[in-house]
Design a protein around this motif. Sequence first.
Motif, PDB file in Angstrom:
ATOM      1  N   ILE A 160    -104.307 -47.902 -40.496  1.00  0.00           N
ATOM      2  CA  ILE A 160    -104.942 -48.695 -41.563  1.00  0.00           C
ATOM      3  C   ILE A 160    -106.331 -48.152 -41.894  1.00  0.00           C
ATOM      4  N   GLU A 161    -107.049 -47.673 -40.888  1.00  0.00           N
ATOM      5  CA  GLU A 161    -108.360 -47.057 -41.134  1.00  0.00           C
ATOM      6  C   GLU A 161    -108.202 -45.813 -41.996  1.00  0.00           C
ATOM      7  N   PHE A 162    -107.148 -45.052 -41.755  1.00  0.00           N
ATOM      8  CA  PHE A 162    -106.879 -43.859 -42.567  1.00  0.00           C
ATOM      9  C   PHE A 162    -106.662 -44.248 -44.027  1.00  0.00           C
ATOM     10  N   ILE A 163    -105.877 -45.292 -44.260  1.00  0.00           N
ATOM     11  CA  ILE A 163    -105.610 -45.751 -45.626  1.00  0.00           C
ATOM     12  C   ILE A 163    -106.898 -46.231 -46.283  1.00  0.00           C
ATOM     13  N   ASP A 164    -107.727 -46.931 -45.506  1.00  0.00           N
ATOM     14  CA  ASP A 164    -108.989 -47.455 -46.035  1.00  0.00           C
ATOM     15  C   ASP A 164    -109.927 -46.326 -46.466  1.00  0.00           C
ATOM     16  N   LYS A 165    -109.973 -45.257 -45.665  1.00  0.00           N
ATOM     17  CA  LYS A 165    -110.892 -44.151 -45.946  1.00  0.00           C
ATOM     18  C   LYS A 165    -110.296 -43.114 -46.904  1.00  0.00           C
TER      19      LYS A 165
ATOM     20  N   ALA B 139    -101.848 -52.751 -47.807  1.00  0.00           N
ATOM     21  CA  ALA B 139    -103.219 -52.540 -47.336  1.00  0.00           C
ATOM     22  C   ALA B 139    -104.109 -51.945 -48.418  1.00  0.00           C
ATOM     23  N   LEU B 140    -103.525 -51.191 -49.350  1.00  0.00           N
ATOM     24  CA  LEU B 140    -104.320 -50.558 -50.404  1.00  0.00           C
ATOM     25  C   LEU B 140    -105.084 -51.571 -51.254  1.00  0.00           C
TER      26      LEU B 140
ATOM     27  N   PRO C 235    -111.006 -56.902 -46.680  1.00  0.00           N
ATOM     28  CA  PRO C 235    -111.076 -56.763 -45.214  1.00  0.00           C
ATOM     29  C   PRO C 235    -110.416 -57.901 -44.438  1.00  0.00           C
ATOM     30  N   GLU C 236    -110.624 -59.160 -44.877  1.00  0.00           N
ATOM     31  CA  GLU C 236    -110.044 -60.298 -44.145  1.00  0.00           C
ATOM     32  C   GLU C 236    -108.518 -60.260 -44.186  1.00  0.00           C
ATOM     33  N   LYS C 237    -107.968 -60.017 -45.369  1.00  0.00           N
ATOM     34  CA  LYS C 237    -106.506 -59.947 -45.499  1.00  0.00           C
ATOM     35  C   LYS C 237    -105.956 -58.721 -44.768  1.00  0.00           C
ATOM     36  N   ARG C 238    -106.744 -57.660 -44.766  1.00  0.00           N
ATOM     37  CA  ARG C 238    -106.300 -56.438 -44.092  1.00  0.00           C
ATOM     38  C   ARG C 238    -106.170 -56.663 -42.587  1.00  0.00           C
ATOM     39  N   GLN C 239    -107.096 -57.433 -42.018  1.00  0.00           N
ATOM     40  CA  GLN C 239    -107.011 -57.734 -40.592  1.00  0.00           C
ATOM     41  C   GLN C 239    -105.770 -58.565 -40.288  1.00  0.00           C
TER      42      GLN C 239
END
Length: 223
Positions: free
Chosen positions: A108-113, A180-181, A185-189
């Motif tokens: 998920i961090e990869f998708i975020d960045k 996730a895209l 942040p809250e929903k992503r967690q």
Amino acid sequence: MKKVKLKNASVGTGIRAQQKERTRRSLIEAAFKQLNAEQGFASLSLREVTREANIAPTSFYRHFRDMDELGLAMVDESGLTLRQLMRQARKRIKKGGSVIQTSITTFIEFIDKNPKVFLLLLRERAGTSAAFRSAIAREIQHFIVELADYLDEANNMPRHFNEAQAEAMVTIAFNSGAEALDFEPEKRQKLIDKLIFQLRMVSRGAYYLYRREQECQLSKEKE
């Protein structure tokens, strides 16, 4: 004198190779910059990419035969980047930690960045180009094989159990990555927590089926 000339020629060749690689890199980065939620790779034009890379359109063909070859290079790079991150995550797991939690958090961090990188994999996975679909299917298969290899070392289950488990996990993770895209942040967690729960169910289900198969085999042997 000849040795000096050969040395100078070698240096010149090396510099040209470096310049060519920099230009190739610029084209790939320019194409990624052009991608967004509204514009996929299929709608990119060669002129848009070369303008972004600040090179002449005719120079493009020194690096790629056409836009499709550029796109395939982008797919290869995207898959390799993510696989390298997952390998690093598995190394951290060996020092202690949950394999599922660490892997999903890393993913998920990869998708975020790198949203545009994942967007390319996600969108072209179901795109109209057979070459793109095939390339992305190969990348996903690489993920499955590498995860199955890790599971082989981590548990005592047969290979076909680990392959089936790895395929289910990768499929669930990639499908959830699309959500996730667009999440805050809250929903992503919450998505991360849901994914961890789902993958633990897959893992425990695989172990339960394996134990059941063993019990059935032992029962048949006693008859």
